[in-house]
Design an enzyme around this catalytic site. Structure first.
Site, PDB file in Angstrom:
ATOM      1  N   ALA A   1       8.743   8.167  35.601  1.00 48.29           N
ATOM      2  CA  ALA A   1      10.278   8.904  35.680  1.00 48.29           C
ATOM      3  C   ALA A   1      10.018  10.498  34.973  1.00 48.29           C
ATOM      4  O   ALA A   1      10.762  11.214  35.265  1.00 48.29           O
ATOM      5  CB  ALA A   1      11.030   7.952  34.782  1.00 48.29           C
ATOM      6  N   TYR A   2       9.458  10.313  33.841  1.00 43.87           N
ATOM      7  CA  TYR A   2       9.362  11.793  33.279  1.00 43.87           C
ATOM      8  C   TYR A   2       8.660  12.779  34.356  1.00 43.87           C
ATOM      9  O   TYR A   2       9.138  13.783  34.145  1.00 43.87           O
ATOM     10  CB  TYR A   2       8.615  11.431  31.891  1.00 43.87           C
ATOM     11  CG  TYR A   2       8.268  12.824  31.185  1.00 43.87           C
ATOM     12  CD1 TYR A   2       9.404  13.283  30.250  1.00 43.87           C
ATOM     13  CD2 TYR A   2       7.195  13.493  31.193  1.00 43.87           C
ATOM     14  CE1 TYR A   2       9.310  14.404  29.589  1.00 43.87           C
ATOM     15  CE2 TYR A   2       6.990  14.628  30.619  1.00 43.87           C
ATOM     16  CZ  TYR A   2       8.151  15.209  29.611  1.00 43.87           C
ATOM     17  OH  TYR A   2       7.911  16.406  29.223  1.00 43.87           O
ATOM     18  N   SER A   3       7.650  12.389  34.748  1.00 46.72           N
ATOM     19  CA  SER A   3       6.754  13.218  35.412  1.00 46.72           C
ATOM     20  C   SER A   3       7.528  13.826  36.727  1.00 46.72           C
ATOM     21  O   SER A   3       7.633  14.959  36.957  1.00 46.72           O
ATOM     22  CB  SER A   3       5.498  12.716  35.792  1.00 46.72           C
ATOM     23  OG  SER A   3       4.624  12.553  34.963  1.00 46.72           O
TER      24      SER A   3
ATOM     25  N   SER B   1      10.727  13.635  37.026  1.00 51.67           N
ATOM     26  CA  SER B   1      12.038  14.511  36.801  1.00 51.67           C
ATOM     27  C   SER B   1      11.527  15.920  36.357  1.00 51.67           C
ATOM     28  O   SER B   1      12.294  16.789  36.643  1.00 51.67           O
ATOM     29  CB  SER B   1      12.862  13.635  35.724  1.00 51.67           C
ATOM     30  OG  SER B   1      12.076  14.115  34.442  1.00 51.67           O
ATOM     31  N   LYS B   2      10.475  15.961  35.940  1.00 50.85           N
ATOM     32  CA  LYS B   2      10.167  17.476  35.371  1.00 50.85           C
ATOM     33  C   LYS B   2       9.488  18.235  36.569  1.00 50.85           C
ATOM     34  O   LYS B   2       9.807  19.405  36.759  1.00 50.85           O
ATOM     35  CB  LYS B   2       9.031  17.336  34.376  1.00 50.85           C
ATOM     36  CG  LYS B   2       9.410  16.966  32.858  1.00 50.85           C
ATOM     37  CD  LYS B   2      10.337  18.234  32.457  1.00 50.85           C
ATOM     38  CE  LYS B   2      10.755  17.900  30.756  1.00 50.85           C
ATOM     39  NZ  LYS B   2      11.672  19.017  30.350  1.00 50.85           N
TER      40      LYS B   2
END
Ligand SMILES: [Zn+2]
Length: 659
Positions: A555-557, A559-560
């Site tokens: 999710a983090y990767s 989103s960025k």
């Protein structure tokens, strides 16, 4: 008006510093009352006999030094000037202001003391030990009317000597010395300087101070007796103009000033009521309440938003008066400092937030003075030639050539998300250090107090709510006038999670904070950034995970990475608007809220490393701090990156997977 004297406080100051201590104390009492003095206005002195190095007794005049405010003055803020040479100067037929300053500075007994007040010779020639001088609102209200002098004589009889208007400096000191010697009697407690202010004096600190209070109180009572005291109530009115309109006005002002300016709004019932008066044009275009204000507010405010018309009339004013000056004059920037507008109320412009706030404070006070004078029979300020002399006097002109280079981002406004801690907070520090005013957004209520300074505005904001974001943008524009720089930093880094176990709501939450909020913010800020005097700048705090993702952080990767693509599209779309967007990819920044001691230890262990090695696990073997990221973010807003957009720069000590 009430005396604020307190025996206990006074005794403390006296035991600590004798007469100079008491001088500090009553100066501060004057400074506490905004209707007496504002921002460096007014000055005070005390004459003290001291023994010099040779054992001889000498009278020393301790007079307020320039750069000090009465409200916060300390003993060190008083310049010790030998009394005899200072008094003797008044016997000269003429003395230029720079000569006067030179004589006074070389008559000081402490070389490191501040430059003594321009009214020093006046203080020196008065025979009393304590001398107090203010630009009291009530007194200047009465004197700034037709027939003001007659009113002053009616109020005070022979308890004051009345001095016609003459510019502060040597000539005024000489005139006061003459008039005082000729006209003062046993009942004289003070001196009224028409269109300027008032002096009081006495042998004791308390008496001199309380004479000031008494004299000003008489003027207030007079205004009350003439039904020229009560103002308002003012009708409540809707909120000010749209942020983009304020930003447009700021851009115009910055253009005419030749540099970015901060614009601070004071939109409220009081200022709107004044700006909407039918006679606002006549009342506001007269001049300031006391000429001292002209360097802060210029001689008149801009009424409405036609900056070009203001500039034309300012040039005409300069060309009308400059040929009559003794020395050749250089025109100051013609941009207005105070704006009165039926939708905006009052706004004030300045190269710094402090300058803008001072102009706004002074003019808010001036509104009361003007309206009371109008009730009394008409507001009448000094003719413009006197205002010109004050705005363009030698000592002010000298400041033009001094004054160092401004900081790189002076007069500009930045917004940072996630600003209460970590990289966001460090970005705020780096931007403030370069002279920018900063609006910090954060979910954490601590944002409101994290930086206690006028050039920072903290706004509590949930970046996932469009309303919150719009409100935060509006608050920033109200405080500082527009937006030049945007740092998209807010984000979350959830616990490690394998894709096979990913709940959709967790995925969506990460996207909502790390990605969607930035879509909204970019959209809302675009019209403001397009109006930035030097062109808008956006810095995106990305992540090493964009070029080199890791397992367990889908999710983090993602989103960025999406944010990264968003920034690239923005760079393409907004280049024509002069807005540049660049991205930083930090990695392993451990001094942020995300990284607790335990988390750090467990991650290090997972890689079979001790914490120290884990922190420096990069090509250069260095630790990357929030400050490292923030400094680069701030530089990306500065001239070094003026020709760069759509770039991605790592700040990670070098990552072998990325390289
Ligand atoms: Zn003065």
């Amino acid at each position: 008006m009430q005396s604020l004297w307190n025996d206990e406080e006074a005794a403390g100051w006296q035991s600590g510093g004798g007469d100079l201590g008491l001088r500090v104390y009553t100066s501060r009492l004057l400074g506490r009352d905004k209707t007496l003095v504002l921002h460096g206005g007014g000055n005070t002195s005390v004459k003290i006999r001291e023994r010099n190095l040779y054992g001889e007794e000498e009278d020393i005049l301790y007079v307020k030094g320039s750069g000090w405010d009465l409200e916060t003055i300390e003993a060190a803020g008083f310049s010790p000037v030998r009394l005899r040479p200072a008094v003797r100067l008044a016997s000269l037929a003429a003395l230029s202001d720079p000569q006067m300053v030179n004589e006074l500075v070389t008559a000081m007994t402490r070389a490191s003391a501040p430059v003594p007040s321009v009214e020093t010779i006046l203080h020196a020639t008065l025979p009393h030990r304590f001398v107090d001088h203010t630009h009291a609102d009530a007194v200047v209200t009465v004197t700034n009317t037709p027939g003001g002098e007659a009113r002053v004589r009616e109020i005070y009889g022979d308890s004051v000597v009345v001095i016609p208007y003459i510019m502060p400096g040597f000539d005024l000191a000489r005139l006061c010395a003459e008039r005082f010697a000729a006209e003062a009697g046993p009942d004289t407690q003070g001196m009224v300087l028409l269109n300027h202010g008032i002096f009081s004096f006495a042998e004791a600190a308390r008496e001199s101070y309380e004479r000031m209070i008494h004299l000003v109180d008489l003027a207030e009572e007079y205004l009350k007796s003439r039904n020229a005291w009560n103002l308002g109530p003012w009708p409540e009115v809707p909120a000010g103009p749209a942020p983009v309109e304020t930003a447009r006005l700021r851009k115009e002002i910055s253009r005419t000033a030749g540099a970015p300016m901060v614009l601070t709004s004071r939109t409220n019932a009081r200022t709107l009521a004044f700006a909407r008066r039918d006679d606002a044009g006549t009342l506001s275009q007269q001049g300031p309440a006391t000429p001292d204000h002209v360097t802060r507010t210029k001689s008149v405010p801009l009424l409405g938003r036609n900056v070009d018309a203001y500039v034309q009339s300012y040039r005409a004013y300069f060309e009308r008066h400059a040929p009559h000056a003794k020395q050749p004059k250089t025109m100051l920037d013609p941009a207005p400092r105070v704006i009165l507008d039926p939708d905006l109320g009052l706004a004030a412009a300045g190269r710094t937030v402090r300058d803008a706030a001072i102009a706004a404070d002074i003019y808010e006070q001036t509104l009361d003075i003007i309206e009371r004078a109008a009730l009394l029979g008409g507001y009448r300020a000094l003719p413009s030639n006197h205002l010109f002399d004050m705005e363009y006097w030698d000592l002010q002109q000298a400041k033009l050539t001094r004054g160092g280079k401004p900081l790189a981002l002076t007069g500009e406004v930045a917004m940072v998300t996630g600003a209460a801690s970590g990289i966001g907070r460090a970005c705020v520090e780096s931007l403030l250090a370069r002279g920018a005013a900063v609006v910090g957004l954060d979910l954490n209520p601590a944002i409101e107090t994290v930086f206690d300074r006028p050039d920072f505005r903290g706004v509590v904001c949930d970046v996932t709510r469009e309303d919150d974001l719009r409100r935060a943008v509006a608050a920033g524009v109200e405080a500082f006038g527009g937006l030049d720089m945007l740092v998209l930093n807010a984000g979350i880094f959830p616990e490690s999670r394998k894709l096979a176990d990913m709940p959709l709501d967790e995925w969506r939450r990460v996207m909502s904070i790390n990605l969607d909020s930035n879509v909204v913010l970019l959209r809302e800020c675009h019209p403001l950034l397009a109006l930035a005097p030097r062109g808008g700048r956006v810095v995106v705090i990305g992540s090493k995970n964009v070029p080199a993702p890791g397992p367990g952080v889908a999710a983090y990767s993602a989103s960025k990475a999406a944010l990264n693509q968003l920034a690239r599209v923005a760079a393409l779309e907004w280049g024509k608007d002069g807005i540049r967007i660049n991205t930083l990819h930090p990695n392993a920044v451990f001094d942020t809220g995300i990284w607790t001691e335990e988390r750090l230890a467990s991650r290090a262990k997972a890689y079979g490393m001790d914490v120290e090695s884990y922190k420096k696990n990069n090509v250069l073997g260095v630790e990357v701090s929030s400050r490292d990221v923030a400094e680069l973010a701030a530089e990306m807003c500065g001239p070094l990156f003026a020709k760069t957009t759509g770039a991605q720069v790592p700040v990670d000590g070098g990552n072998d997977r990325v390289i």
